[in-house]
Design a protein around this motif. Sequence first.
Motif, PDB file in Angstrom:
ATOM      1  N   PHE A 103       0.843  -1.194   0.000  1.00 33.00           N
ATOM      2  CA  PHE A 103       0.000   0.000   0.000  1.00 33.00           C
ATOM      3  C   PHE A 103       0.880   1.246   0.000  1.00 33.00           C
ATOM      4  O   PHE A 103       1.764   1.378   0.846  1.00 33.00           O
ATOM      5  N   SER A 104       0.623   2.160  -0.942  1.00 30.41           N
ATOM      6  CA  SER A 104       1.363   3.421  -1.003  1.00 30.41           C
ATOM      7  C   SER A 104       0.394   4.562  -1.284  1.00 30.41           C
ATOM      8  O   SER A 104      -0.755   4.333  -1.691  1.00 30.41           O
ATOM      9  N   VAL A 105       0.868   5.789  -1.081  1.00 31.70           N
ATOM     10  CA  VAL A 105       0.031   6.974  -1.204  1.00 31.70           C
ATOM     11  C   VAL A 105       0.713   7.990  -2.118  1.00 31.70           C
ATOM     12  O   VAL A 105       1.935   8.152  -2.074  1.00 31.70           O
ATOM     13  N   VAL A 106      -0.084   8.653  -2.958  1.00 26.28           N
ATOM     14  CA  VAL A 106       0.387   9.791  -3.751  1.00 26.28           C
ATOM     15  C   VAL A 106      -0.310  11.041  -3.239  1.00 26.28           C
ATOM     16  O   VAL A 106      -1.537  11.076  -3.119  1.00 26.28           O
ATOM     17  N   ARG A 107       0.487  12.055  -2.911  1.00 23.77           N
ATOM     18  CA  ARG A 107      -0.076  13.320  -2.411  1.00 23.77           C
ATOM     19  C   ARG A 107       0.297  14.439  -3.372  1.00 23.77           C
ATOM     20  O   ARG A 107       1.470  14.632  -3.686  1.00 23.77           O
ATOM     21  N   TYR A 108      -0.708  15.171  -3.860  1.00 18.62           N
ATOM     22  CA  TYR A 108      -0.390  16.345  -4.679  1.00 18.62           C
ATOM     23  C   TYR A 108      -1.458  17.417  -4.543  1.00 18.62           C
ATOM     24  O   TYR A 108      -2.437  17.260  -3.802  1.00 18.62           O
TER      25      TYR A 108
ATOM     26  N   ILE B  23       4.538  18.858   2.446  1.00 28.53           N
ATOM     27  CA  ILE B  23       5.476  18.218   3.371  1.00 28.53           C
ATOM     28  C   ILE B  23       5.716  19.195   4.516  1.00 28.53           C
ATOM     29  O   ILE B  23       6.136  20.333   4.284  1.00 28.53           O
ATOM     30  N   SER B  24       5.441  18.767   5.730  1.00 32.58           N
ATOM     31  CA  SER B  24       5.641  19.632   6.893  1.00 32.58           C
ATOM     32  C   SER B  24       7.059  19.469   7.442  1.00 32.58           C
ATOM     33  O   SER B  24       7.795  18.542   7.056  1.00 32.58           O
ATOM     34  N   GLN B  25       7.438  20.341   8.349  1.00 33.53           N
ATOM     35  CA  GLN B  25       8.751  20.219   8.980  1.00 33.53           C
ATOM     36  C   GLN B  25       8.877  18.915   9.751  1.00 33.53           C
ATOM     37  O   GLN B  25       9.969  18.341   9.841  1.00 33.53           O
ATOM     38  N   THR B  26       7.776  18.435  10.297  1.00 31.20           N
ATOM     39  CA  THR B  26       7.803  17.143  10.988  1.00 31.20           C
ATOM     40  C   THR B  26       7.988  16.000   9.998  1.00 31.20           C
ATOM     41  O   THR B  26       8.750  15.061  10.253  1.00 31.20           O
TER      42      THR B  26
ATOM     43  N   THR C 170      12.718  14.150  -9.194  1.00 34.25           N
ATOM     44  CA  THR C 170      11.489  14.771  -9.689  1.00 34.25           C
ATOM     45  C   THR C 170      10.359  14.702  -8.665  1.00 34.25           C
ATOM     46  O   THR C 170       9.304  15.267  -8.886  1.00 34.25           O
ATOM     47  N   TYR C 171      10.602  14.013  -7.560  1.00 38.38           N
ATOM     48  CA  TYR C 171       9.589  13.922  -6.516  1.00 38.38           C
ATOM     49  C   TYR C 171      10.261  13.652  -5.171  1.00 38.38           C
ATOM     50  O   TYR C 171      11.441  13.298  -5.087  1.00 38.38           O
ATOM     51  N   TYR C 172       9.486  13.846  -4.116  1.00 39.18           N
ATOM     52  CA  TYR C 172       9.918  13.514  -2.756  1.00 39.18           C
ATOM     53  C   TYR C 172       9.203  12.251  -2.299  1.00 39.18           C
ATOM     54  O   TYR C 172       8.104  11.938  -2.762  1.00 39.18           O
ATOM     55  N   THR C 173       9.829  11.542  -1.367  1.00 40.38           N
ATOM     56  CA  THR C 173       9.182  10.406  -0.730  1.00 40.38           C
ATOM     57  C   THR C 173       9.245  10.565   0.775  1.00 40.38           C
ATOM     58  O   THR C 173      10.317  10.789   1.330  1.00 40.38           O
ATOM     59  N   ILE C 174       8.083  10.464   1.421  1.00 43.49           N
ATOM     60  CA  ILE C 174       8.024  10.395   2.879  1.00 43.49           C
ATOM     61  C   ILE C 174       7.971   8.913   3.223  1.00 43.49           C
ATOM     62  O   ILE C 174       6.985   8.232   2.926  1.00 43.49           O
ATOM     63  N   VAL C 175       9.048   8.399   3.799  1.00 42.23           N
ATOM     64  CA  VAL C 175       9.125   6.960   4.078  1.00 42.23           C
ATOM     65  C   VAL C 175       8.411   6.657   5.386  1.00 42.23           C
ATOM     66  O   VAL C 175       8.153   7.558   6.196  1.00 42.23           O
ATOM     67  N   PRO C 176       8.069   5.394   5.628  1.00 47.16           N
ATOM     68  CA  PRO C 176       7.355   5.051   6.859  1.00 47.16           C
ATOM     69  C   PRO C 176       8.159   5.430   8.102  1.00 47.16           C
ATOM     70  O   PRO C 176       9.356   5.110   8.187  1.00 47.16           O
TER      71      PRO C 176
ATOM     72  N   PHE D 116      13.097  21.449   6.722  1.00 49.13           N
ATOM     73  CA  PHE D 116      12.539  21.547   5.375  1.00 49.13           C
ATOM     74  C   PHE D 116      11.021  21.421   5.422  1.00 49.13           C
ATOM     75  O   PHE D 116      10.457  20.666   6.209  1.00 49.13           O
ATOM     76  N   SER D 117      10.351  22.187   4.573  1.00 51.90           N
ATOM     77  CA  SER D 117       8.925  22.002   4.329  1.00 51.90           C
ATOM     78  C   SER D 117       8.649  22.348   2.871  1.00 51.90           C
ATOM     79  O   SER D 117       9.438  23.067   2.243  1.00 51.90           O
ATOM     80  N   TYR D 118       7.564  21.818   2.351  1.00 55.22           N
ATOM     81  CA  TYR D 118       7.207  22.072   0.946  1.00 55.22           C
ATOM     82  C   TYR D 118       5.864  22.778   0.936  1.00 55.22           C
ATOM     83  O   TYR D 118       4.823  22.167   1.137  1.00 55.22           O
ATOM     84  N   ASN D 119       5.921  24.095   0.730  1.00 52.10           N
ATOM     85  CA  ASN D 119       4.781  24.979   0.894  1.00 52.10           C
ATOM     86  C   ASN D 119       4.529  25.736  -0.402  1.00 52.10           C
ATOM     87  O   ASN D 119       5.466  26.197  -1.045  1.00 52.10           O
ATOM     88  N   SER D 120       3.252  25.862  -0.796  1.00 49.91           N
ATOM     89  CA  SER D 120       2.935  26.534  -2.062  1.00 49.91           C
ATOM     90  C   SER D 120       3.335  28.004  -2.057  1.00 49.91           C
ATOM     91  O   SER D 120       3.602  28.582  -3.110  1.00 49.91           O
ATOM     92  N   GLY D 121       3.396  28.619  -0.877  1.00 43.75           N
ATOM     93  CA  GLY D 121       3.780  30.029  -0.810  1.00 43.75           C
ATOM     94  C   GLY D 121       5.270  30.256  -0.860  1.00 43.75           C
ATOM     95  O   GLY D 121       5.731  31.334  -1.249  1.00 43.75           O
ATOM     96  N   ASP D 122       6.061  29.234  -0.474  1.00 44.92           N
ATOM     97  CA  ASP D 122       7.526  29.350  -0.458  1.00 44.92           C
ATOM     98  C   ASP D 122       8.174  28.630  -1.632  1.00 44.92           C
ATOM     99  O   ASP D 122       9.395  28.463  -1.668  1.00 44.92           O
TER     100      ASP D 122
END
Length: 333
Positions: free
Chosen positions: A165-170, A266-269, A279-285, A308-314
């Motif tokens: 089971f995996s997840v795609v977030r966009y 992607i949050s700082q946590t 071309t993409y990031y992976t948040i591992v378990p 690090f965080s991935y924010n639409s404003g930054d």
Amino acid sequence: MNYKNKTILITGGTGSLGKALTKFILKEHPEIKQLRVFSRDEQKQGAMAKELPLNEYPQLQFTIGDVRDKERLFRVCDGVDLVIHTAAMKDVHIAENNPDECIKTNIGGAQNLIEACLANKVERVVALSTDKACTPVSLYGATKLVSDKLFIAANTIKNGSHTKFSVVRYGNMMGSSGSVVPFFLKKKQEGGVLPITDPNMTRFNISLLEGVKMVMLTLEQAWGGEILVPKLRSYKIMDVANAIGPECEKPIVGIRPGEKVHEEMISQTDAFYTYDLGTYYTIVPPVPIWDIDNYIKIFNAKKVPIGFSYNSGDNTAWESVASLRTLIKDFKN
């Protein structure tokens, strides 16, 4: 991946993404055994069946059902090899006013699908998430965060099944139902007034084709337990309005319940478990379920820095008014 003799199930298969995935798979992988389009909207299924007639696409099977119905899911997953889960209640504002219904579909439906896939020994499952699941403020985002955690945790269930089971977030999908582009186009046609919630608002942007390709990449490459996040461009809501109706009135109406000024994927946590794969990031378990060192080696993955965080404003990549105008023109055509 070799798709020959594979049976694929798409939940929410008559939605914008589900329909695009169906067309892509039929075109790129005609050797599949069967493609099951599962949704609760018989009218959309009928329209889709006319567009993709069974005499031309005998691999297609349209099935009416709801992810809330566990028994129906168990039956429809029988003989399925791969599942793409797009079914969800997605309208932020409707979810705020109908939280119990959103919970039943987005959380209950996710758990039903997990159990059905495990029972039927499905090989791989890719669940679609949203940027609103990252540090959520809306009921919709909160339900998708829970859904994400259910799918990730399902990889640790030991019952004789080896389902991954995996997840795609966009972010926002250009032109999808309920998104800002068709809303502004409709408002322009109705009277030329484009309501702006907040002039500083930003969003991530992804096209239908980019979304489809990210799902297929995840289906083929994911090890199970990851959340994959594509690197996207951002846009400013004012730029979208100016691309569609530069001459239109643009009154500021204020943010509605459940909305953010900027979205985050992607949050700082999350960063403690996030890797850059180009071309993409992976948040591992967070709790390792496979050899992370081997994963890093195979994918040449690089750990993102602390904080690090991935924010639409930054974001460092942006759509311009001109590029948005081109994308909107292509969407309309």
